[in-house]
Design a protein around this motif. Structure first.
Motif: not given
Lengths: 323, 323
Positions: B31, B45, B47, B52-53, B56
């Motif tokens: 992130y 990925r 973030f 959102e993280l 998940n």
């Protein structure tokens, strides 16, 4: 000038050697309750009566290395008989004694010196020069940590003088005064202090730490008579750091420039018996009546005593002389 | 287990390498407010939204290396979403935050670790073994002193995060926690402490000393972000002394027997990236639900926080989060 000694330990032997090698003074005699012990110091005269020594007009300076708790009374006796005093550290037990003693010194027109051997040396002066290089000092650390065989006696349930409150003993006043005196000589009087110790069953400390708070810099003094150490000393400034191998004696003073990484050695080679410097410097101050230098050393003694008294108060160390 | 990271500094890069080399975990994503920066960490990925993280389901563990003042809110968000946390030191700003966070961890059945990288290493374990040799410990000394280039900004009148009370910064919580955490890991909770600091115009400290009083032993922790140091660490016991080259990382642990003078080296060669040990040990604790080991590290975090909070109180360092 003629110098007499009180006490017959190794420190007195070393002082007598220093007097002989200084070229400034004449070793004129030794006092001890035991004439035999006093005679071993090899002087021309032996005293077994303190009053006889005090009355002797030929003696100009008396070096006192008796047990700590006896320093005060002895120093007063000799000063009242117009003799200059060099007294082993810790000079006195309390600030009250210290103030009274300096008053008596002034009244009798004599000098009173505390034998901080580590403050009279060429390398102490070199350290002061090196500090100019480090910029604003922000941390410093000094230690005097050395296992004393007398601690074996404490572990065996005894109370040797150096660990006894009856003799104003303990690690703080015996060894702690080395790092503290260096800090005071370099940085002056701290704004506040904190002391933490390991108390022995005898009622004095075996080891401890004193933090000297200078506001813009914190100095830590560690000391112990019940452990050994390999820690060097250090002065850290914004522009560089000085590493010293030890504080008494100092044999290495290495300045490292923070920006360039360059190193510079400031220490000089000293005489093995560093009490020679103490004897020489003190002789010169007395001879030339150098009040400025005298005030400097007197000031260090006063501040060190204020610090150790406050440190003892914080950590609950009470000497018999205070009871 | 899948690990995601918060923050994109050098410490996060090193942690990601450690995750990869640990063989225990999979680096699953990073992130950052900046997608570009997060992408540079090379994960599968990116973030840019914390929620959102948090939502998940594939992420099991979150490593937090954001500015100190953000740790608390972020840790709570992820723990409430059933994710284990490894949070960089200093984990939180106050004991209140710390207690609340461990409560939330317990309620959600997740683990919360402070990333004291120096406590998870083989040489920290070797140091604990070596201590058995020194007899009763009577003095110890640890330092983390390192000039920070950010101090140049302070001197220029700026307030970088690491020296800002708005970001819960300062030398005590940034570097002081290294020597303090070592002391707590080795010796537990002190009976009392004293702290003295050099205050910066920003309202946090640039350097200082904390003395930890264990009653039978005094430990001194020195730290600074405005000077450099070459002082080793030391543990002095009645039977001998341990000299360590540094505390994070430790590469030499030399025990010297006081009686015989014999020396023994305890240090082993470690991986250059010592966060590998942190990643491995924490992974094992989580996998095996090792509550005993977890309590040990949790206890260290709690005591270190109590010490730094008391130290800040004594020296007048107040974080914005406390105002």
């Amino acid at each position: 000038m003629n110098v007499a000694t009180i006490g017959t330990g190794w420190i007195t032997e070393q002082f007598v050697d220093a007097v002989r090698e200084s070229g400034k003074w004449t070793f004129a005699g030794a006092y001890s309750r035991s004439a035999e012990k006093a005679d071993k110091l090899g002087g021309p005269r032996v005293f077994t009566d303190l009053n006889e020594l005090a009355a002797n007009k030929e003696i100009d300076v008396v070096y006192i290395a008796s047990p700590n708790a006896l320093h005060f009374e002895q120093a007063l006796l000799f000063m009242k008989n117009k003799k200059h005093i060099i007294c082993e550290k810790p000079m006195f037990s309390t600030t009250k004694e210290l103030e009274e003693a300096f008053k008596v010194a002034d009244e009798n027109g004599v000098f009173l010196f505390e034998a901080f051997r580590n403050l009279y040396t060429p390398n102490h002066a070199r350290l002061k020069e090196a500090i100019e290089k480090v910029g604003p000092v922000r941390h410093s650390f000094f230690q005097f940590i050395k296992y004393s065989s007398r601690y074996d006696n404490v572990l065996a349930g005894e109370e040797p003088n150096v660990f006894s409150p009856a003799f104003s003993g303990g690690a703080l006043v015996d060894l702690g005064v080395y790092p503290i005196s260096v800090a005071v000589s370099l940085f002056g009087k701290p704004k506040s202090i904190s002391c933490h110790v390991m108390m022995l069953p005898t009622g004095v400390d075996g080891s401890g730490s004193v933090v000297l708070d200078y506001g813009d810099h914190t100095c830590t003094a560690m000391y112990s008579k019940i452990t050994d150490s390999h820690l060097p000393g250090e002065i850290g400034g914004e522009e560089g750091t000085i590493l010293i191998d030890h504080i008494a004696p100092i044999t290495s003073i290495e300045f490292k420039n923070r920006r360039t990484g360059e190193k510079e050695q400031y220490a000089v080679r000293e005489e093995e018996n560093d009490m020679i410097y103490e004897a020489k410097v003190i002789a010169e101050i007395i001879e030339s009546n150098d009040q400025e230098k005298y005030q400097y050393f007197r000031n260090v003694s006063e501040i060190v005593m204020q610090i150790t008294e406050e440190a003892r108060k914080q950590s609950g160390i009470v000497f018999d002389v205070e009871k």
